[in-house]
Design a protein around this motif. Sequence first.
Motif, PDB file in Angstrom:
ATOM      1  N   THR A 166     -36.060  67.541  -4.940  1.00  0.00           N
ATOM      2  CA  THR A 166     -37.294  67.230  -5.425  1.00  0.00           C
ATOM      3  C   THR A 166     -38.166  68.496  -6.052  1.00  0.00           C
ATOM      4  N   TYR A 167     -37.929  69.631  -5.285  1.00  0.00           N
ATOM      5  CA  TYR A 167     -38.450  70.779  -5.762  1.00  0.00           C
ATOM      6  C   TYR A 167     -37.667  71.545  -6.912  1.00  0.00           C
ATOM      7  N   LEU A 168     -36.230  71.385  -6.717  1.00  0.00           N
ATOM      8  CA  LEU A 168     -35.568  71.732  -7.905  1.00  0.00           C
ATOM      9  C   LEU A 168     -35.753  71.043  -9.297  1.00  0.00           C
ATOM     10  N   ALA A 169     -36.219  69.827  -9.155  1.00  0.00           N
ATOM     11  CA  ALA A 169     -36.364  69.012 -10.317  1.00  0.00           C
ATOM     12  C   ALA A 169     -37.528  69.328 -10.941  1.00  0.00           C
ATOM     13  N   SER A 170     -38.546  69.906 -10.199  1.00  0.00           N
ATOM     14  CA  SER A 170     -39.741  70.410 -10.915  1.00  0.00           C
ATOM     15  C   SER A 170     -39.610  71.598 -11.476  1.00  0.00           C
ATOM     16  N   CYS A 171     -38.532  72.479 -11.536  1.00  0.00           N
ATOM     17  CA  CYS A 171     -38.523  73.689 -12.236  1.00  0.00           C
ATOM     18  C   CYS A 171     -37.498  73.293 -13.456  1.00  0.00           C
ATOM     19  N   PRO A 172     -38.326  73.888 -14.564  1.00  0.00           N
ATOM     20  CA  PRO A 172     -37.490  73.329 -15.805  1.00  0.00           C
ATOM     21  C   PRO A 172     -36.384  74.273 -16.171  1.00  0.00           C
ATOM     22  N   GLN A 196     -34.330  76.851 -14.150  1.00  0.00           N
ATOM     23  CA  GLN A 196     -33.187  77.165 -13.446  1.00  0.00           C
ATOM     24  C   GLN A 196     -33.168  76.131 -12.491  1.00  0.00           C
ATOM     25  N   GLY A 197     -34.094  75.134 -12.255  1.00  0.00           N
ATOM     26  CA  GLY A 197     -33.968  74.192 -11.244  1.00  0.00           C
ATOM     27  C   GLY A 197     -32.743  73.049 -11.278  1.00  0.00           C
ATOM     28  N   ILE A 198     -32.583  72.706 -12.539  1.00  0.00           N
ATOM     29  CA  ILE A 198     -31.525  71.809 -12.581  1.00  0.00           C
ATOM     30  C   ILE A 198     -30.193  72.208 -12.416  1.00  0.00           C
ATOM     31  N   GLY A 199     -30.035  73.416 -12.744  1.00  0.00           N
ATOM     32  CA  GLY A 199     -28.727  74.333 -12.698  1.00  0.00           C
ATOM     33  C   GLY A 199     -28.407  74.544 -11.154  1.00  0.00           C
ATOM     34  N   LEU A 200     -29.433  74.835 -10.591  1.00  0.00           N
ATOM     35  CA  LEU A 200     -29.295  74.898  -9.164  1.00  0.00           C
ATOM     36  C   LEU A 200     -29.221  73.593  -8.193  1.00  0.00           C
ATOM     37  N   LEU A 201     -29.832  72.553  -8.747  1.00  0.00           N
ATOM     38  CA  LEU A 201     -29.556  70.959  -8.351  1.00  0.00           C
ATOM     39  C   LEU A 201     -28.026  70.972  -8.661  1.00  0.00           C
ATOM     40  N   GLU A 202     -27.575  71.138  -9.849  1.00  0.00           N
ATOM     41  CA  GLU A 202     -26.062  70.583  -9.870  1.00  0.00           C
ATOM     42  C   GLU A 202     -25.026  71.449  -9.070  1.00  0.00           C
ATOM     43  N   ILE A 203     -25.582  72.796  -8.601  1.00  0.00           N
ATOM     44  CA  ILE A 203     -24.534  73.461  -7.447  1.00  0.00           C
ATOM     45  C   ILE A 203     -24.929  72.800  -6.236  1.00  0.00           C
ATOM     46  N   LEU A 204     -26.177  72.516  -5.801  1.00  0.00           N
ATOM     47  CA  LEU A 204     -26.518  71.737  -4.703  1.00  0.00           C
ATOM     48  C   LEU A 204     -25.705  70.246  -4.383  1.00  0.00           C
ATOM     49  N   LEU A 205     -25.814  69.847  -5.278  1.00  0.00           N
ATOM     50  CA  LEU A 205     -24.918  68.406  -5.189  1.00  0.00           C
ATOM     51  C   LEU A 205     -23.451  68.780  -5.367  1.00  0.00           C
ATOM     52  N   TYR A 206     -22.927  69.492  -5.776  1.00  0.00           N
ATOM     53  CA  TYR A 206     -21.601  69.691  -5.671  1.00  0.00           C
ATOM     54  C   TYR A 206     -21.103  70.385  -4.408  1.00  0.00           C
ATOM     55  N   LYS A 207     -21.920  70.861  -3.753  1.00  0.00           N
ATOM     56  CA  LYS A 207     -21.801  71.478  -2.334  1.00  0.00           C
ATOM     57  C   LYS A 207     -21.947  70.576  -1.382  1.00  0.00           C
ATOM     58  N   GLN A 208     -22.384  69.277  -1.429  1.00  0.00           N
ATOM     59  CA  GLN A 208     -22.865  68.473  -0.361  1.00  0.00           C
ATOM     60  C   GLN A 208     -21.458  67.871  -0.027  1.00  0.00           C
ATOM     61  N   PRO A 209     -21.623  67.642   1.156  1.00  0.00           N
ATOM     62  CA  PRO A 209     -20.187  67.041   2.031  1.00  0.00           C
ATOM     63  C   PRO A 209     -20.026  65.683   1.320  1.00  0.00           C
ATOM     64  N   TYR A 255     -32.779  61.727 -11.786  1.00  0.00           N
ATOM     65  CA  TYR A 255     -32.990  62.782 -12.589  1.00  0.00           C
ATOM     66  C   TYR A 255     -32.284  62.747 -13.664  1.00  0.00           C
ATOM     67  N   GLU A 256     -31.395  61.705 -13.908  1.00  0.00           N
ATOM     68  CA  GLU A 256     -30.589  61.251 -15.305  1.00  0.00           C
ATOM     69  C   GLU A 256     -29.329  62.409 -15.433  1.00  0.00           C
ATOM     70  N   LEU A 257     -28.753  62.681 -14.236  1.00  0.00           N
ATOM     71  CA  LEU A 257     -27.519  63.678 -14.259  1.00  0.00           C
ATOM     72  C   LEU A 257     -26.249  62.926 -14.295  1.00  0.00           C
ATOM     73  N   ASP A 258     -26.070  62.292 -15.288  1.00  0.00           N
ATOM     74  CA  ASP A 258     -24.762  61.287 -15.481  1.00  0.00           C
ATOM     75  C   ASP A 258     -23.513  62.123 -15.288  1.00  0.00           C
ATOM     76  N   ASN A 259     -23.442  63.212 -15.938  1.00  0.00           N
ATOM     77  CA  ASN A 259     -22.125  63.966 -15.793  1.00  0.00           C
ATOM     78  C   ASN A 259     -21.842  64.380 -14.260  1.00  0.00           C
ATOM     79  N   ILE A 260     -22.970  64.758 -13.637  1.00  0.00           N
ATOM     80  CA  ILE A 260     -22.735  65.294 -12.154  1.00  0.00           C
ATOM     81  C   ILE A 260     -22.347  64.000 -11.329  1.00  0.00           C
ATOM     82  N   SER A 261     -22.868  63.107 -11.750  1.00  0.00           N
ATOM     83  CA  SER A 261     -22.781  61.576 -11.099  1.00  0.00           C
ATOM     84  C   SER A 261     -21.303  61.216 -11.024  1.00  0.00           C
TER      85      SER A 261
END
Length: 736
Positions: A502-508, A510-523, A540-546
């Motif tokens: 929620t907070y990463l998405a509000s950061c235009p 570097q937030g999305i880049g850190l959000l991608e890293i966070l999602l990749y590191k989730q178990p 957040y319309e992150l189709d590639n990450i999905s």
Amino acid sequence: MPGRPSDPGSEAIVPFSPEFRDPVVYPIHHGVRPPLLRVYVAWSRGSLLHVACLRQPSPEPETEDSVDEGEAGGKVVEVRLRAGEEGISEAQRRRIAYGSVPAFALLQSRKNSLMAMSRMSSSLLRGEWWQHVLEYSKNISELLGTRRLSSNMVIEDPRMVVQPSEEPTSLKAAWELMEIFYVDKQSLTWLPERLVDWSEDYDSLLTRTELTIHSKLVNMQKKLANVKVVEDDPDYWEGMSSALAVGWLDIVVKLLRFHGSYQLDQLDNRETENGLVEAVAVLVSTMPRLRPDPSSGKLGQFCKTRPDFIKAWEKWRGHLSKLERSAFWVQCSHDQTREGLQKLLKIMLGDITNITSATCHWMELLVSHLLYIRQFMAGLEGLNNLAHKCRQLKPTVHYNGLMSLLIGILEESPEARLSCISRMLKDIWSVLWLDNYVPDVASLLLMVAHGIELLTAGSDHADVLLHEERYSLGGISIEELHRLVYAQILSSHPLTCQIAPTYLASCPKQGIGLLEILLYKQPIQHHQVILKNLEICRLYELDNISVNVLKTAGMYNWKHGRRGFGIYWLQLARDEVRLNRIAQQLFKCIGKSLSDDSFKQWEGLLELLGTQVGSSGGLEFLHKYRDFKRTLKQVEDGRASNAARQAAESLIQLMRSPSTPQQFWLPLLHDSVKLLNWKAHPLLSVSETNLLLNKLQDLSMGKLHPDFVAADLPPNALSSIRLALATNLGRAILEE
């Protein structure tokens, strides 16, 4: 942390003090017998340290009796680096973190909506935005703690002056200060009353080393429990004067009722003395107060408008002056009562000498000035000058974070530059940074990340400064920096990492880049975690990450034996390449032995593939082969000839399909011998029989190929197939 580290100076975002403090010693009760070989120290969650104490190995083997269980080689203990007064439990911190997410997300959504409506009048947008920020501030304030219960909300002890309640926190105190001065427009019209309420709730937090009115009343309360004649005790009158100086009228009236003249078993005639005490109590309880909400349960005469307040104040002051000049003071024979009551009257009349002597801290003196001397102080500049004079009259040796924050608020001006905003953020950081105290980093970051919305609510200049991109921070703004740091703290704990997006998405930036890293590191071993990650990607319309999450989850489940889940996730990802590889693995496993027992092992997996598997090449064959085996099973059970005809059609489709591997031809023909020898009539025509003969001929030629895989069939399987084909061909020719 994003951006470059700042040099320790006036422009640093995070405060750093080069001054050395006295070292703090924390005892460690490890229970390991000396000598110790090594000691390892590592940070744990929050303000915890893990300390591992390793023993010196003994040259002689120790018996079981001489070695304690679990301490043969050493022991690991936890050390909490905090003073304890301000400690917020981890459960409470998580509750605050989770509860603040809906309020923060709603405010960001409303901000985006207002920005899209920027064509409207700016004054209308400004007023609507103020209401949104005030609602947001109230929600966060409720999460940080509840207000102290007023005296009429609890069952009181008759001798209890200061009601026991939850220990206040500097976090909530700082938040309410920012709400009073930055967000709540109405508070500026009744600022003295807001500060009275604030001091009543948080007076104990003004200082940890010096005396305050709250601590004075607590000490007096303990002393009065053992005193029979309270009016003879100087601390009784001193505590009452101090409470009146800061507007705690309920406590003052209650203390006046403790006076001995109210007791019925009096030997002397104390009617005049009791009348003076009662008169002062009535004047205290009818003191005019400029408050918009009279339902707060406080004593006093409430006025909603300034003219009404001025009229009531002049009338009330007249009653005070009349009582002060009354002749009844001469008839009061008790000296302590006469002097104490006259001091109370002088405080209410605004005598600066008595007010100064009754207060302990400069903040308390400031509240007294606003109550009795300068009720209509306007503007932060005048309030700052008054606070400066109060600090000179009541100097403080040490300023804690709360007082530094208040001074920073009062010294702010519309022409303030970046240094003022930076100082404000430093003051927020220092709210919990007390002497000999390791701050709760998560609580500090929560305060800063959410408090920025309050700082920018009433100042366009502050809004520009906090949203301006800065090279020293790596091209991001101050607001984005603190949100990123807070999101990183949340993502470092498994119980709060799911609210960090929620907070990463509000950061235009570097937030999305850190959000991608966070999602990749989730178990990815848990089904619910994967679904939550996919929902975040959808929001957040992150189709590639999905797609990558689905592929990773599919391969993880496939490699760990959960093959059905693996294929399910890969199908959602539309990963044709990996599905074809899985098909090849299935071919190898099934092709080694096409016995009924072997195929049943994989039949459940093929059932999970469903009809969508047709687009993934070789898996289409396995699906059709499963249907063929089911139809053939019906034929073997002696069902109608329709099942036999359907099985024959499935056989021809499989043999004609280019997706059928060559290694399956011979097992298919061997399974179809009963169809070829069908007694009622030939199930295959001449052309279909010739097709099977040609496949058998190609199979004979394929044996010469080095990659040929021989099927595991009985020795006479080939001869029985040829005989069945020849018989069916002859019968088909005769029938045609």
